[in-house]
Structures are given as C-alpha cells and as structure tokens.
Design a protein around this motif. Structure first.
Motif, PDB file in Angstrom:
ATOM      1  N   GLY A  15      -4.027  -2.197  -8.955  1.00  0.00           N
ATOM      2  CA  GLY A  15      -4.234  -1.250 -10.043  1.00  0.00           C
ATOM      3  C   GLY A  15      -4.741   0.116  -9.633  1.00  0.00           C
ATOM      4  N   VAL A  16      -4.780   0.405  -8.321  1.00  0.00           N
ATOM      5  CA  VAL A  16      -5.218   1.726  -7.849  1.00  0.00           C
ATOM      6  C   VAL A  16      -4.057   2.707  -8.023  1.00  0.00           C
ATOM      7  CG1 VAL A  16      -5.985   3.072  -5.871  1.00  0.00           C
ATOM      8  CG2 VAL A  16      -6.849   0.745  -6.206  1.00  0.00           C
ATOM      9  N   LYS A  17      -4.261   3.709  -8.856  1.00  0.00           N
ATOM     10  CA  LYS A  17      -3.206   4.684  -9.129  1.00  0.00           C
ATOM     11  C   LYS A  17      -3.455   6.036  -8.465  1.00  0.00           C
ATOM     12  CE  LYS A  17      -2.078   2.545 -13.573  1.00  0.00           C
ATOM     13  NZ  LYS A  17      -1.918   2.741 -15.039  1.00  0.00           N
ATOM     14  N   THR A  18      -4.560   6.152  -7.744  1.00  0.00           N
ATOM     15  CA  THR A  18      -4.925   7.409  -7.078  1.00  0.00           C
ATOM     16  C   THR A  18      -3.844   7.828  -6.091  1.00  0.00           C
ATOM     17  OG1 THR A  18      -7.252   6.761  -7.232  1.00  0.00           O
ATOM     18  CG2 THR A  18      -6.705   8.512  -5.659  1.00  0.00           C
ATOM     19  N   PRO A  19      -3.492   9.118  -6.033  1.00  0.00           N
ATOM     20  CA  PRO A  19      -2.538   9.588  -5.031  1.00  0.00           C
ATOM     21  C   PRO A  19      -2.997   9.243  -3.611  1.00  0.00           C
ATOM     22  CG  PRO A  19      -2.927  11.290  -6.666  1.00  0.00           C
ATOM     23  CD  PRO A  19      -3.926  10.211  -6.937  1.00  0.00           C
ATOM     24  N   ILE A  20      -2.054   8.811  -2.786  1.00  0.00           N
ATOM     25  CA  ILE A  20      -2.333   8.448  -1.397  1.00  0.00           C
ATOM     26  C   ILE A  20      -1.590   9.413  -0.483  1.00  0.00           C
ATOM     27  CG2 ILE A  20      -2.091   6.666   0.373  1.00  0.00           C
ATOM     28  CD1 ILE A  20      -2.125   4.580  -1.897  1.00  0.00           C
ATOM     29  N   ILE A  21      -2.301   9.933   0.523  1.00  0.00           N
ATOM     30  CA  ILE A  21      -1.704  10.835   1.515  1.00  0.00           C
ATOM     31  C   ILE A  21      -1.859  10.205   2.890  1.00  0.00           C
ATOM     32  CG2 ILE A  21      -1.711  13.153   2.507  1.00  0.00           C
ATOM     33  CD1 ILE A  21      -3.136  14.129  -0.007  1.00  0.00           C
ATOM     34  N   GLY A  22      -0.791  10.210   3.678  1.00  0.00           N
ATOM     35  CA  GLY A  22      -0.838   9.681   5.033  1.00  0.00           C
ATOM     36  C   GLY A  22      -0.340  10.690   6.052  1.00  0.00           C
ATOM     37  N   GLY A  23      -0.408  10.299   7.316  1.00  0.00           N
ATOM     38  CA  GLY A  23       0.087  11.138   8.404  1.00  0.00           C
ATOM     39  C   GLY A  23       1.511  10.774   8.775  1.00  0.00           C
ATOM     40  N   ASP A  24       1.957  11.233   9.938  1.00  0.00           N
ATOM     41  CA  ASP A  24       3.352  11.045  10.329  1.00  0.00           C
ATOM     42  C   ASP A  24       3.710   9.594  10.589  1.00  0.00           C
ATOM     43  OD1 ASP A  24       1.638  11.286  12.600  1.00  0.00           O
ATOM     44  OD2 ASP A  24       3.327  11.771  13.894  1.00  0.00           O
ATOM     45  N   ALA A  25       2.731   8.709  10.775  1.00  0.00           N
ATOM     46  CA  ALA A  25       3.019   7.283  10.926  1.00  0.00           C
ATOM     47  C   ALA A  25       3.680   6.708   9.676  1.00  0.00           C
ATOM     48  CB  ALA A  25       1.739   6.515  11.237  1.00  0.00           C
ATOM     49  N   PHE A  26       3.472   7.342   8.526  1.00  0.00           N
ATOM     50  CA  PHE A  26       4.090   6.887   7.283  1.00  0.00           C
ATOM     51  C   PHE A  26       5.602   7.119   7.284  1.00  0.00           C
ATOM     52  CE2 PHE A  26       0.861   6.181   3.726  1.00  0.00           C
ATOM     53  CZ  PHE A  26      -0.194   5.934   4.585  1.00  0.00           C
ATOM     54  N   ASP A  27       6.078   7.962   8.177  1.00  0.00           N
ATOM     55  CA  ASP A  27       7.503   8.303   8.203  1.00  0.00           C
ATOM     56  C   ASP A  27       8.280   7.208   8.934  1.00  0.00           C
ATOM     57  OD1 ASP A  27       9.933   9.504   8.024  1.00  0.00           O
ATOM     58  OD2 ASP A  27       9.387  11.336   9.109  1.00  0.00           O
ATOM     59  N   ASN A  28       8.367   6.046   8.291  1.00  0.00           N
ATOM     60  CA  ASN A  28       9.114   4.934   8.865  1.00  0.00           C
ATOM     61  C   ASN A  28       9.745   4.129   7.735  1.00  0.00           C
ATOM     62  OD1 ASN A  28       7.521   2.158   8.457  1.00  0.00           O
ATOM     63  ND2 ASN A  28       5.982   3.761   8.784  1.00  0.00           N
ATOM     64  N   PRO A  29      10.910   3.541   7.973  1.00  0.00           N
ATOM     65  CA  PRO A  29      11.628   2.867   6.879  1.00  0.00           C
ATOM     66  C   PRO A  29      10.894   1.682   6.278  1.00  0.00           C
ATOM     67  CG  PRO A  29      12.676   2.458   9.023  1.00  0.00           C
ATOM     68  CD  PRO A  29      11.664   3.540   9.229  1.00  0.00           C
ATOM     69  N   ASP A  30       9.976   1.086   7.030  1.00  0.00           N
ATOM     70  CA  ASP A  30       9.253  -0.078   6.519  1.00  0.00           C
ATOM     71  C   ASP A  30       8.226   0.290   5.444  1.00  0.00           C
ATOM     72  OD1 ASP A  30      10.689  -1.746   8.092  1.00  0.00           O
ATOM     73  OD2 ASP A  30       9.132  -2.066   9.601  1.00  0.00           O
ATOM     74  N   LEU A  31       7.896   1.579   5.315  1.00  0.00           N
ATOM     75  CA  LEU A  31       6.924   1.991   4.306  1.00  0.00           C
ATOM     76  C   LEU A  31       7.385   1.565   2.918  1.00  0.00           C
ATOM     77  CD1 LEU A  31       4.332   3.560   3.535  1.00  0.00           C
ATOM     78  CD2 LEU A  31       5.757   5.612   3.344  1.00  0.00           C
ATOM     79  N   VAL A  32       8.656   1.824   2.615  1.00  0.00           N
ATOM     80  CA  VAL A  32       9.208   1.447   1.314  1.00  0.00           C
ATOM     81  C   VAL A  32       9.671  -0.006   1.321  1.00  0.00           C
ATOM     82  CG1 VAL A  32      11.050   1.894  -0.348  1.00  0.00           C
ATOM     83  CG2 VAL A  32       9.859   3.807   0.746  1.00  0.00           C
ATOM     84  N   LYS A  33      10.283  -0.413   2.421  1.00  0.00           N
ATOM     85  CA  LYS A  33      10.813  -1.781   2.516  1.00  0.00           C
ATOM     86  C   LYS A  33       9.715  -2.821   2.310  1.00  0.00           C
ATOM     87  CE  LYS A  33      13.092  -4.911   5.797  1.00  0.00           C
ATOM     88  NZ  LYS A  33      13.615  -5.044   7.187  1.00  0.00           N
ATOM     89  N   ASN A  34       8.591  -2.647   2.994  1.00  0.00           N
ATOM     90  CA  ASN A  34       7.504  -3.616   2.913  1.00  0.00           C
ATOM     91  C   ASN A  34       6.458  -3.270   1.857  1.00  0.00           C
ATOM     92  OD1 ASN A  34       8.724  -5.041   4.993  1.00  0.00           O
ATOM     93  ND2 ASN A  34       7.531  -4.017   6.590  1.00  0.00           N
TER      94      ASN A  34
END
Length: 386
Positions: A247-266
């Motif tokens: 239920g956490v709706k706060t915006p999340i910001i990450g670094g360049d490690a987030f730029d990977n296809p598994d971010l959305v897949k998993n």
C-alpha cells in the motif's frame, strides 16, 4: 554502478612483468572484453556485450582500423570478483590484448583494472560509476559513464523541482559501495537544497524481505514525499513489488541499476507506478545516431536494445577505436595517450570529454519514468551549479 567492495589483483601476484602490447601489421588488433553473461549482473552486462560486439562488427565492415580487423576476445565474468579478475589475467597474459573494454560495476572494475594498469593496457570501464575510478587505478584506466555524484545530484534536484518533494526516505544496500555512494550524494544535494531526510534505512546484500523497511516508511507521519532507493539489479524489483503491494504509494526514485528489464518483469507492471530512475541514455528515435544504433541492434539480435548499458558497451568500443585511429601506432601506450586527446566524443549515450585524467567524463544524465510497464524518458540534465 558499483555493487561491492573490491578485490585488487595484479601482475605482481604471479611475478610477471609485461611490456605494453603492440599489434603487428600481420595480426588482427586484439581487444579484450569482460562482461558477465551469467549471474546477477547478466541483465545489464549481456546487453553491454551485445553493444560492444555490434560496434566491432561495424568497424570491421568499414575496413577496420589502419587496415586491420579487430578481434574481440570476451570472457564471462560470471558476476563474481574472482572470475572477473581471472578474465583480466587471461586477456593480459595469455591473449596479449592491446586494449580492454568491459564491466558495468565499479567493484568489478576495481578487481580487474589494476591488472591492465600494471601491464600498461588501456581499459575502458563500460558502466561502473564511482566518480574517481581512473584516479584510483592509474593512467590506463578510463570511464565511459558519468559518475555517481552526477546521477544522484540530478535525482535529488528532480525530486524537489519536478515532484515537489521536501522530505525523503532513503533506502540503501549497506554492503555496497555503489548504493552507499548514490545514497550519500542524494542526501548531500537534497539537504543542501533545503530538503529533509526523515530517515535512512539499510539492508544487506542478498536480503529478499523488505517488510521491516516498508513498515518504517508506512509508520512515518506525515509520509515522505519521495523514497530514494539506492539498490542493485534484482533488489529493486523485489522492493518495488513489496512496497506497492503493502500500500505504499510514495514516488520511488532509483539509480541506473533500475535500468534493467527485470524491474518490470519481476516488479510487476501494475506496481511500477510513480517510479523514476536516472540512467545513461533514452532510446529516442529523434536522435539520428541513436535511431541508427537501435535499427542496427534490432537487425543483429532481433530485439531492440534492452537498456542503456547496450549503448555504453557500443560507445566503449567506439571510443577505443577513436583513440586507435588518432594514435600514431597501435601500441597500447599510443592508444592510451590518444584517449586523453579526445575532448569531444559523440556517442549514443551522449557527448563527452575524456581528457580529464582524474574522474568521470562530463556527461548528461537521463531521467526515466515507468508508465504501464514502459520506460519513458523525461529528459537529459546535468546537476545545477553549486
């Protein structure tokens, strides 16, 4: 990126002294490559290797360098320090390469670059982002990406200017130099601009349950305006999924490690809402150079580039080739000296000056958002002046 504390390996450990390698007129030009095609970093280093291979193929098809073809010799780093150091030893001592490109993690680079430095072989770091990597290693070390300070400063300024954030919760991997660095730089800039870090929480590499950290976030009153998640590939998707499902709706910001296809897949497309990250390029076809790269990558591999690390691998080879063309000969020393003369390199990941011997090149940072499971570019920025 940087995931962990580094292991230094050097030629001194095996008692071998090398002279800088020279490619003879009858030989191919041997360029080494170290990318992890297996293990936790495969999601970003496999695309980097594909980009590097594509660049070599294009250079060879255009006639090579000074009439010679490039032979790319690649070893799988397997996402471990020991295997990456061993790969560097093989490239230097067995294959006698004249140059090396590779790795997307600063710890991986610090485990392998001293071997190239001792042998006098130029080594371009494809994606490790600790700002002073070259300074830590020596004159044969070079960085393709921007530094962690750049991306974290841009993230902090984006949080405040674009998202209107005045407070932030920082989550980081406490065992990783990369995550500690971007967390520190984010806090530094966020606080300097008048923001407040309401809490910082650390986890350990390998953790898969973030419920205690999520409980801290949910227990904060009022809730933070943003969460800065200084995390590595794999960890990011797990945290995003668990946080959104809690239920956490706060915006999340990450670094360049987030730029990977598994971010959305998993992480789940439904959970990647109000999610942003900093990275090295956007695949925008209104840039002719990027559009050409995308088309060539699709033609070669049957898929579009998976992430920005494909572009960094591509640019790493092309930067080395630029230096080879500018060098008076193809000795490792001549190639290395030529890199410092490149003040205006134009690559798919942006324009950069590589003449600075002390730190990362001066490059723009790309900000991305995730919408309906798709990475959408917001724009390119540099940190504002102090």
């Amino acid at each position: 990126m940087l995931r962990r504390t580094f292991l230094v390996a050097s030629t001194a450990a095996i008692g071998v002294a090398l002279l800088p390698a020279v490619a003879s007129a009858a030989d191919t030009i041997k360029m080494g490559a170290i990318y992890s095609l297996t293990g936790s970093y495969a999601t970003i280093e496999d695309p980097a290797y594909k980009g590097a291979k594509l660049a070599v193929k294009q250079v060879n098809a255009a006639g090579g360098v000074k009439g010679q073809q490039i032979e790319l010799i690649q070893y799988d780093g397997k996402s471990t320090l020991a295997d990456i150091a061993n790969a560097a030893q093989r490239l230097v001592h067995e294959d006698k390469v004249t140059s090396i490109v590779g790795v997307t993690d600063s710890g991986f680079y610090l485990a392998s670059a001293p071997i190239a430095q001792d042998a006098g072989i130029p080594y371009i770091d494809t994606g490790g982002t600790v700002p002073n990597l070259p300074e830590q290693i020596g004159e044969y070390a070079h960085m393709m990406p921007f530094g962690d300070d750049y991306q974290a400063y841009v993230a902090a300024e984006f949080a405040m200017k674009d998202l209107g954030a005045k407070t932030a919760f920082v989550l980081r991997d406490g065992d990783s130099d990369y995550t500690r660095a971007i967390a520190k730089f984010f806090q530094e800039r966020f606080q300097k601009r008048g923001g407040k870090i309401i809490e910082e929480s650390s986890y350990h590499t390998g953790d898969t349950d973030y419920s205690s950290h999520i409980t801290k976030i949910r227990g904060t009153s009022p809730p933070p305006d943003v969460i800065y998640a200084a995390m590595n590939p794999g960890d990011d998707a797990t945290f995003v999924r668990q946080a959104r499902e809690a239920g956490v709706k706060t915006p999340i910001i990450g670094g360049d490690a987030f730029d990977n296809p598994d971010l959305v897949k998993n992480g789940g497309a439904n959970n990647t809402v109000d999610l942003y990250f900093t990275t090295h390029m956007a695949f925008k076809t209104d840039n002719p150079l990027v559009a050409k790269f995308i088309d060539a990558y699709k033609a070669e591999y049957g898929i579009p580039p998976e992430n920005a690390f494909a572009g960094l691998g591509y640019d790493s080879v092309n930067l080395m080739v630029d230096a080879m063309n500018k060098a008076p000969d193809l000795s490792s020393k001549a190639i290395n000296d030529a890199i410092f003369t490149i003040t205006q390199f134009t690559g798919v990941t942006g324009n950069a000056d590589f003449s600075n011997k002390k730190r990362a090149p001066d490059k723009e940072v790309t900000i991305m958002s995730v919408k309906d499971g798709i990475f959408v570019p917001i724009g390119n920025r540099k940190p504002s002046p102090e």
